[in-house]
Design a protein around this motif. Structure first.
Motif, PDB file in Angstrom:
ATOM      1  N   GLY A  15       0.837  -1.192   0.000  1.00 22.69           N
ATOM      2  CA  GLY A  15       0.000   0.000   0.000  1.00 22.69           C
ATOM      3  C   GLY A  15       0.871   1.241   0.000  1.00 22.69           C
ATOM      4  N   CYS A  16       0.456   2.267  -0.735  1.00 17.11           N
ATOM      5  CA  CYS A  16       1.256   3.490  -0.854  1.00 17.11           C
ATOM      6  C   CYS A  16       0.386   4.722  -0.640  1.00 17.11           C
ATOM      7  CB  CYS A  16       1.887   3.582  -2.242  1.00 17.11           C
ATOM      8  SG  CYS A  16       2.889   2.160  -2.704  1.00 17.11           S
ATOM      9  N   ASP A  17       0.943   5.695   0.060  1.00 18.04           N
ATOM     10  CA  ASP A  17       0.238   6.952   0.274  1.00 18.04           C
ATOM     11  C   ASP A  17       1.260   8.058   0.488  1.00 18.04           C
ATOM     12  OD1 ASP A  17      -1.880   8.690   0.475  1.00 18.04           O
ATOM     13  OD2 ASP A  17      -2.547   8.023   2.444  1.00 18.04           O
ATOM     14  N   LEU A  44      -6.268   1.174  13.261  1.00 20.20           N
ATOM     15  CA  LEU A  44      -5.643   1.694  12.049  1.00 20.20           C
ATOM     16  C   LEU A  44      -6.683   2.238  11.083  1.00 20.20           C
ATOM     17  CD1 LEU A  44      -3.086   2.148  10.421  1.00 20.20           C
ATOM     18  CD2 LEU A  44      -3.235  -0.225   9.629  1.00 20.20           C
ATOM     19  N   ASN A  45      -6.441   3.476  10.632  1.00 24.27           N
ATOM     20  CA  ASN A  45      -7.371   4.146   9.726  1.00 24.27           C
ATOM     21  C   ASN A  45      -6.606   5.241   8.993  1.00 24.27           C
ATOM     22  OD1 ASN A  45      -9.735   5.041   8.437  1.00 24.27           O
ATOM     23  ND2 ASN A  45     -10.966   4.875  10.299  1.00 24.27           N
ATOM     24  N   ASP A  46      -7.296   5.947   8.146  1.00 22.38           N
ATOM     25  CA  ASP A  46      -6.755   7.127   7.481  1.00 22.38           C
ATOM     26  C   ASP A  46      -6.096   8.018   8.533  1.00 22.38           C
ATOM     27  OD1 ASP A  46      -6.317   9.566   6.244  1.00 22.38           O
ATOM     28  OD2 ASP A  46      -8.382   9.827   5.575  1.00 22.38           O
ATOM     29  N   SER A  47      -4.837   8.366   8.323  1.00 15.88           N
ATOM     30  CA  SER A  47      -4.082   9.119   9.335  1.00 15.88           C
ATOM     31  C   SER A  47      -4.740  10.447   9.683  1.00 15.88           C
ATOM     32  CB  SER A  47      -2.644   9.353   8.861  1.00 15.88           C
ATOM     33  OG  SER A  47      -2.621  10.175   7.705  1.00 15.88           O
ATOM     34  N   LYS A  48      -5.491  11.020   8.744  1.00 18.57           N
ATOM     35  CA  LYS A  48      -6.136  12.318   8.996  1.00 18.57           C
ATOM     36  C   LYS A  48      -7.235  12.198  10.050  1.00 18.57           C
ATOM     37  CE  LYS A  48      -7.183  12.938   4.597  1.00 18.57           C
ATOM     38  NZ  LYS A  48      -6.448  11.801   4.011  1.00 18.57           N
ATOM     39  N   LEU A  49      -7.713  10.987  10.291  1.00 15.98           N
ATOM     40  CA  LEU A  49      -8.788  10.761  11.248  1.00 15.98           C
ATOM     41  C   LEU A  49      -8.252  10.384  12.634  1.00 15.98           C
ATOM     42  CD1 LEU A  49     -11.243   8.713   9.006  1.00 15.98           C
ATOM     43  CD2 LEU A  49     -11.190  11.191   9.391  1.00 15.98           C
ATOM     44  N   LEU A  50      -6.935  10.301  12.768  1.00 14.50           N
ATOM     45  CA  LEU A  50      -6.323   9.864  14.012  1.00 14.50           C
ATOM     46  C   LEU A  50      -5.654  11.021  14.729  1.00 14.50           C
ATOM     47  CD1 LEU A  50      -4.574   6.676  12.590  1.00 14.50           C
ATOM     48  CD2 LEU A  50      -6.762   6.754  13.808  1.00 14.50           C
ATOM     49  N   GLU A 104       4.572  -7.372  -5.666  1.00 19.17           N
ATOM     50  CA  GLU A 104       4.054  -7.861  -6.946  1.00 19.17           C
ATOM     51  C   GLU A 104       2.864  -7.045  -7.423  1.00 19.17           C
ATOM     52  OE1 GLU A 104       5.042 -12.598  -6.410  1.00 19.17           O
ATOM     53  OE2 GLU A 104       3.286 -11.780  -5.371  1.00 19.17           O
ATOM     54  N   HIS A 105       2.331  -6.227  -6.529  1.00 22.95           N
ATOM     55  CA  HIS A 105       1.212  -5.348  -6.871  1.00 22.95           C
ATOM     56  C   HIS A 105       1.244  -4.147  -5.936  1.00 22.95           C
ATOM     57  CE1 HIS A 105      -3.096  -3.999  -6.816  1.00 22.95           C
ATOM     58  NE2 HIS A 105      -2.902  -4.105  -8.123  1.00 22.95           N
ATOM     59  N   LEU A 106       0.859  -2.981  -6.468  1.00 21.11           N
ATOM     60  CA  LEU A 106       0.822  -1.748  -5.687  1.00 21.11           C
ATOM     61  C   LEU A 106      -0.611  -1.268  -5.554  1.00 21.11           C
ATOM     62  CD1 LEU A 106       3.780   0.150  -7.408  1.00 21.11           C
ATOM     63  CD2 LEU A 106       3.874  -1.168  -5.260  1.00 21.11           C
ATOM     64  N   LEU A 107      -0.968  -0.883  -4.348  1.00 12.91           N
ATOM     65  CA  LEU A 107      -2.282  -0.325  -4.060  1.00 12.91           C
ATOM     66  C   LEU A 107      -2.056   1.144  -3.722  1.00 12.91           C
ATOM     67  CD1 LEU A 107      -5.117  -1.539  -3.994  1.00 12.91           C
ATOM     68  CD2 LEU A 107      -4.791  -2.033  -1.569  1.00 12.91           C
ATOM     69  N   ILE A 108      -2.473   2.032  -4.615  1.00 16.47           N
ATOM     70  CA  ILE A 108      -2.134   3.452  -4.529  1.00 16.47           C
ATOM     71  C   ILE A 108      -3.334   4.279  -4.103  1.00 16.47           C
ATOM     72  CG2 ILE A 108      -1.214   5.439  -5.782  1.00 16.47           C
ATOM     73  CD1 ILE A 108       0.756   3.112  -5.686  1.00 16.47           C
ATOM     74  N   GLY A 126      -9.700   7.518  -1.902  1.00 14.32           N
ATOM     75  CA  GLY A 126     -10.025   7.296  -0.499  1.00 14.32           C
ATOM     76  C   GLY A 126      -9.494   5.990   0.030  1.00 14.32           C
ATOM     77  N   GLY A 127      -8.443   5.485  -0.585  1.00 14.53           N
ATOM     78  CA  GLY A 127      -7.905   4.181  -0.215  1.00 14.53           C
ATOM     79  C   GLY A 127      -7.392   4.095   1.210  1.00 14.53           C
ATOM     80  N   ASP A 128      -6.961   5.246   1.770  1.00 19.11           N
ATOM     81  CA  ASP A 128      -6.450   5.209   3.143  1.00 19.11           C
ATOM     82  C   ASP A 128      -7.556   4.961   4.164  1.00 19.11           C
ATOM     83  OD1 ASP A 128      -7.573   7.656   2.581  1.00 19.11           O
ATOM     84  OD2 ASP A 128      -5.835   8.839   3.162  1.00 19.11           O
ATOM     85  N   GLY A 129      -8.801   5.026   3.732  1.00 16.92           N
ATOM     86  CA  GLY A 129      -9.921   4.691   4.593  1.00 16.92           C
ATOM     87  C   GLY A 129     -10.590   3.394   4.198  1.00 16.92           C
ATOM     88  N   LYS A 130      -9.940   2.631   3.276  1.00 15.61           N
ATOM     89  CA  LYS A 130     -10.526   1.386   2.781  1.00 15.61           C
ATOM     90  C   LYS A 130      -9.618   0.172   2.958  1.00 15.61           C
ATOM     91  CE  LYS A 130     -13.219   3.854  -0.748  1.00 15.61           C
ATOM     92  NZ  LYS A 130     -13.408   4.098  -2.205  1.00 15.61           N
ATOM     93  N   TYR A 131      -8.313   0.389   2.849  1.00 14.39           N
ATOM     94  CA  TYR A 131      -7.368  -0.722   2.894  1.00 14.39           C
ATOM     95  C   TYR A 131      -6.324  -0.497   3.988  1.00 14.39           C
ATOM     96  CZ  TYR A 131      -9.343  -2.335  -1.497  1.00 14.39           C
ATOM     97  OH  TYR A 131     -10.207  -2.797  -2.462  1.00 14.39           O
ATOM     98  N   LEU A 132      -6.046  -1.555   4.737  1.00 13.60           N
ATOM     99  CA  LEU A 132      -5.116  -1.455   5.847  1.00 13.60           C
ATOM    100  C   LEU A 132      -3.715  -1.050   5.405  1.00 13.60           C
ATOM    101  CD1 LEU A 132      -6.204  -4.631   7.850  1.00 13.60           C
ATOM    102  CD2 LEU A 132      -6.357  -2.268   8.665  1.00 13.60           C
ATOM    103  N   SER A 133      -3.248  -1.578   4.282  1.00 15.08           N
ATOM    104  CA  SER A 133      -1.879  -1.277   3.847  1.00 15.08           C
ATOM    105  C   SER A 133      -1.734   0.190   3.453  1.00 15.08           C
ATOM    106  CB  SER A 133      -1.465  -2.186   2.688  1.00 15.08           C
ATOM    107  OG  SER A 133      -2.307  -1.995   1.560  1.00 15.08           O
ATOM    108  N   ILE A 134      -2.758   0.758   2.816  1.00 10.43           N
ATOM    109  CA  ILE A 134      -2.695   2.173   2.465  1.00 10.43           C
ATOM    110  C   ILE A 134      -2.801   3.027   3.720  1.00 10.43           C
ATOM    111  CG2 ILE A 134      -3.711   4.054   1.133  1.00 10.43           C
ATOM    112  CD1 ILE A 134      -4.737   2.081  -0.867  1.00 10.43           C
ATOM    113  N   ALA A 135      -3.669   2.634   4.651  1.00  9.85           N
ATOM    114  CA  ALA A 135      -3.782   3.359   5.911  1.00  9.85           C
ATOM    115  C   ALA A 135      -2.453   3.337   6.662  1.00  9.85           C
ATOM    116  CB  ALA A 135      -4.884   2.744   6.775  1.00  9.85           C
ATOM    117  N   ALA A 136      -1.786   2.191   6.655  1.00  6.75           N
ATOM    118  CA  ALA A 136      -0.480   2.089   7.298  1.00  6.75           C
ATOM    119  C   ALA A 136       0.529   3.020   6.628  1.00  6.75           C
ATOM    120  CB  ALA A 136       0.012   0.643   7.249  1.00  6.75           C
ATOM    121  N   ALA A 137       0.498   3.069   5.305  1.00  5.19           N
ATOM    122  CA  ALA A 137       1.392   3.974   4.580  1.00  5.19           C
ATOM    123  C   ALA A 137       1.077   5.423   4.903  1.00  5.19           C
ATOM    124  CB  ALA A 137       1.280   3.718   3.074  1.00  5.19           C
ATOM    125  N   SER A 138      -0.190   5.745   5.050  1.00  2.00           N
ATOM    126  CA  SER A 138      -0.574   7.123   5.370  1.00  2.00           C
ATOM    127  C   SER A 138      -0.056   7.522   6.747  1.00  2.00           C
ATOM    128  CB  SER A 138      -2.096   7.306   5.287  1.00  2.00           C
ATOM    129  OG  SER A 138      -2.770   6.784   6.416  1.00  2.00           O
TER     130      SER A 138
END
Length: 202
Positions: A15-17, A44-50, A104-108, A126-138
């Motif tokens: 996941g990337c953010d 874990l969630n979108d960093s803007k909500l934490l 092997e795959h990127l979730l952006i 809005g991936g940072d509020g949908k996927y754990l890996s993007i939220a972690a990256a955020s």
């Protein structure tokens, strides 16, 4: 709604953010995170909500439990040269390139991305509020950028960077008006309304 662990369960997915696109000063930061298939954290969630405290608590968890993680950044000079969108992609590429495990795959997070050679990707608005890996990256991108701005606040205290993190607050713009711009400021951005541009570059 609980965040999803991944989009493609049959491959190594990162996941990337990014953080800092809307700032007037400082670098734009990005992170890439590969989480274990069974990873879950209810906080874990979108960093803007934490809260800041929760972000730093989660950073410790992410760095300890991730399969791999890395951060990257693009400087204010690079932002001014290639524009903030392309600089955000550049920061993401730099983070991805530093991963100790090749994904092997990127979730952006977002709706656009410049492909990494040989690695397919999927953009998610809005991936940072949908996927754990993007939220972690955020979380990583936000906290590492905040760390940087806190250090720079000691060099340029008049701009209150520890408080505003480079975003266009009233106090930040008042400081630009009074003291001018620094090497940290993004000259390609509208730092002040046109009629108020009376600064000198320090």
């Amino acid at each position: 709604m609980a965040l999803l662990p991944c989009l493609k369960a049959d491959c190594v997915e990162a996941g990337c953010d990014e953080a800092g696109r809307g700032c007037l000063a400082g670098a734009v930061y990005a992170a890439a995170v590969i989480l274990p298939p069974d990873f879950y954290n209810a906080d874990l969630n979108d960093s803007k909500l934490l809260s800041a405290k929760k972000r730093y608590e989660l950073r410790t968890v992410i760095e300890r439990e991730a399969v791999a993680w890395a951060t990257g950044m693009a400087t204010p000079e690079e932002i001014d040269c290639i524009n903030i969108l392309q600089a955000s992609f550049l920061a993401m590429h730099r983070a991805i390139e530093q991963l100790k495990v090749v994904p092997e795959h990127l979730l952006i997070d977002g709706n656009r991305f410049t492909p990494c050679p040989g690695i397919p990707h999927t953009t998610v608005v809005g991936g940072d509020g949908k996927y754990l890996s993007i939220a972690a990256a955020s979380v990583l991108a936000k906290t590492y950028r905040d760390d940087c701005m806190n250090r720079l606040d000691e060099v340029y205290p008049a701009y209150q960077l520890a408080k505003n993190k480079g975003y266009p607050t009233r106090a930040h713009r008042d400081a630009i008006r009074k003291y001018g711009v620094t090497p940290l400021h993004r000259k390609s951005f509208t730092l002040l309304p046109p009629q108020q541009k009376q600064w000198s570059i320090e």
